[in-house]
Scaffold this motif. Sequence first.
Motif, PDB file in Angstrom:
ATOM      1  N   TYR A  37      -2.673  -1.825 -10.871  1.00 32.18           N
ATOM      2  CA  TYR A  37      -3.478  -0.728 -10.328  1.00 32.18           C
ATOM      3  C   TYR A  37      -2.762   0.612 -10.546  1.00 32.18           C
ATOM      4  O   TYR A  37      -3.384   1.614 -10.947  1.00 32.18           O
ATOM      5  N   PHE A  71      -6.251  -6.112  -5.190  1.00 32.00           N
ATOM      6  CA  PHE A  71      -5.264  -5.627  -4.220  1.00 32.00           C
ATOM      7  C   PHE A  71      -5.411  -6.361  -2.879  1.00 32.00           C
ATOM      8  O   PHE A  71      -4.426  -6.790  -2.277  1.00 32.00           O
ATOM      9  N   ASP A 116       0.827  -1.210   0.000  1.00 32.83           N
ATOM     10  CA  ASP A 116       0.000   0.000   0.000  1.00 32.83           C
ATOM     11  C   ASP A 116       0.864   1.263   0.000  1.00 32.83           C
ATOM     12  O   ASP A 116       0.484   2.284  -0.579  1.00 32.83           O
ATOM     13  N   TYR A 144     -11.639   2.276   0.831  1.00 31.30           N
ATOM     14  CA  TYR A 144     -10.877   2.164   2.080  1.00 31.30           C
ATOM     15  C   TYR A 144     -11.703   2.648   3.265  1.00 31.30           C
ATOM     16  O   TYR A 144     -11.671   2.048   4.335  1.00 31.30           O
ATOM     17  N   PHE A 155      -0.345   7.272  -5.915  1.00 36.41           N
ATOM     18  CA  PHE A 155      -1.632   7.939  -5.746  1.00 36.41           C
ATOM     19  C   PHE A 155      -1.453   9.464  -5.654  1.00 36.41           C
ATOM     20  O   PHE A 155      -2.291  10.221  -6.161  1.00 36.41           O
ATOM     21  N   GLU A 201      -9.342  -2.920  -6.609  1.00 30.43           N
ATOM     22  CA  GLU A 201      -9.319  -3.000  -5.140  1.00 30.43           C
ATOM     23  C   GLU A 201      -9.460  -4.450  -4.660  1.00 30.43           C
ATOM     24  O   GLU A 201      -8.763  -4.866  -3.735  1.00 30.43           O
ATOM     25  N   PHE A 253       1.588   1.877  -3.481  1.00 28.21           N
ATOM     26  CA  PHE A 253       0.393   2.408  -4.138  1.00 28.21           C
ATOM     27  C   PHE A 253       0.212   3.896  -3.821  1.00 28.21           C
ATOM     28  O   PHE A 253      -0.055   4.704  -4.724  1.00 28.21           O
ATOM     29  N   VAL A 254       0.362   4.261  -2.550  1.00 22.76           N
ATOM     30  CA  VAL A 254       0.128   5.659  -2.159  1.00 22.76           C
ATOM     31  C   VAL A 254       1.163   6.590  -2.802  1.00 22.76           C
ATOM     32  O   VAL A 254       0.841   7.723  -3.154  1.00 22.76           O
ATOM     33  N   ILE A 311     -11.871   5.339  -5.034  1.00 27.08           N
ATOM     34  CA  ILE A 311     -10.652   4.793  -4.414  1.00 27.08           C
ATOM     35  C   ILE A 311     -10.659   5.073  -2.907  1.00 27.08           C
ATOM     36  O   ILE A 311     -10.401   4.177  -2.088  1.00 27.08           O
ATOM     37  N   GLU A 312     -10.961   6.308  -2.543  1.00 25.97           N
ATOM     38  CA  GLU A 312     -10.975   6.674  -1.118  1.00 25.97           C
ATOM     39  C   GLU A 312     -12.113   5.981  -0.369  1.00 25.97           C
ATOM     40  O   GLU A 312     -11.949   5.531   0.771  1.00 25.97           O
ATOM     41  N   TRP A 345      -8.316   5.283   7.992  1.00 27.94           N
ATOM     42  CA  TRP A 345      -9.293   5.451   6.900  1.00 27.94           C
ATOM     43  C   TRP A 345     -10.737   5.348   7.376  1.00 27.94           C
ATOM     44  O   TRP A 345     -11.649   5.760   6.673  1.00 27.94           O
ATOM     45  N   GLU A 365       0.063  10.771   5.806  1.00 27.29           N
ATOM     46  CA  GLU A 365       0.026   9.331   5.628  1.00 27.29           C
ATOM     47  C   GLU A 365       1.429   8.740   5.455  1.00 27.29           C
ATOM     48  O   GLU A 365       1.698   7.642   5.938  1.00 27.29           O
TER      49      GLU A 365
HETATM   50  C1  HMH Z   1      -5.149   0.184  -2.691  1.00 25.66           C
HETATM   51  N1  HMH Z   1      -6.813   1.909  -2.294  1.00 25.66           N
HETATM   52  C2  HMH Z   1      -5.605   1.425  -2.007  1.00 25.66           C
HETATM   53  N2  HMH Z   1      -4.808   2.033  -1.122  1.00 25.66           N
HETATM   54  C3  HMH Z   1      -5.210   3.164  -0.497  1.00 25.66           C
HETATM   55  N3  HMH Z   1      -4.381   3.745   0.408  1.00 25.66           N
HETATM   56  C4  HMH Z   1      -6.483   3.708  -0.777  1.00 25.66           C
HETATM   57  C5  HMH Z   1      -7.261   3.043  -1.693  1.00 25.66           C
HETATM   58  C6  HMH Z   1      -7.021   4.944  -0.088  1.00 25.66           C
HETATM   59  O1  HMH Z   1      -6.183   5.999  -0.140  1.00 25.66           O
END
Ligand code: HMH
Length: 221
Positions: free
Chosen positions: A115, A213, A47, A143, A54, A210, A50-51, A139-140, A168, A88
Amino acid sequence: KSKVSVIETWLRKHRLLYVGATRHPFIHSIRDGSVDVSSFKRWLEQDYIFVRAFVPFVATVLLKAWKESFDATDMDVILSGMASLNDEFAWFNKEASKWGVSLTNVAPQKANLDYCRFLESLMSSEVEYTVAITAFWAIETVYQDSFAHCLEDGSNTPEELRDTCQRWGNDGFGQYCHALQSIAEHHLEKASDDVRKRTEAAVLDVLEYEVAFWNMSQGDT
Ligand code: HMH
């Protein structure tokens, strides 16, 4: 008769997929306390990667809001999201040291790469603001909904995982997701059928990524 919003219509139409993304076995395992520590650590490492991807995506959403929205609150809400992403990273580092995990030199797994590639496709200037802001909301929200479930009455989430769920699942994050939803809905109401169709497809893509993931976190890729 009150009018059902575009997003509400999609959530009803794609209920099974939405539930699949927000009530995944990994989330159930956190909620009932049976979670496997190695799965949790894998989720944490992946994650973080991923962030990292993001943040630039959110930057492009902010850019599109500035160019395409006449409502200044759009930018305020997106900027508050970016600010919390800054916190974060500090949180990820703290959490990683608590679990004895190193966040440097982690290899992204396939579901994560897929992703992140999808996020990158949404960063294109060709992708309309309506599509991007709605994907951002989705996406938000996955979580928010998933981790809030682990904090509800009757949950048995282990003490050492409550911080993650709070990150979250807290009410402030819930309000932020609602603010994103109102913005997305406002733009969807004005969008052409074509943009609406493409936005719906992007939301479905988010939900599928998701699920993949969460599967990856459980070592089930
Ligand atoms: C995979 N989806 C994933 N990671 C995150 N941190 C969020 C959503 C929400 O920010």
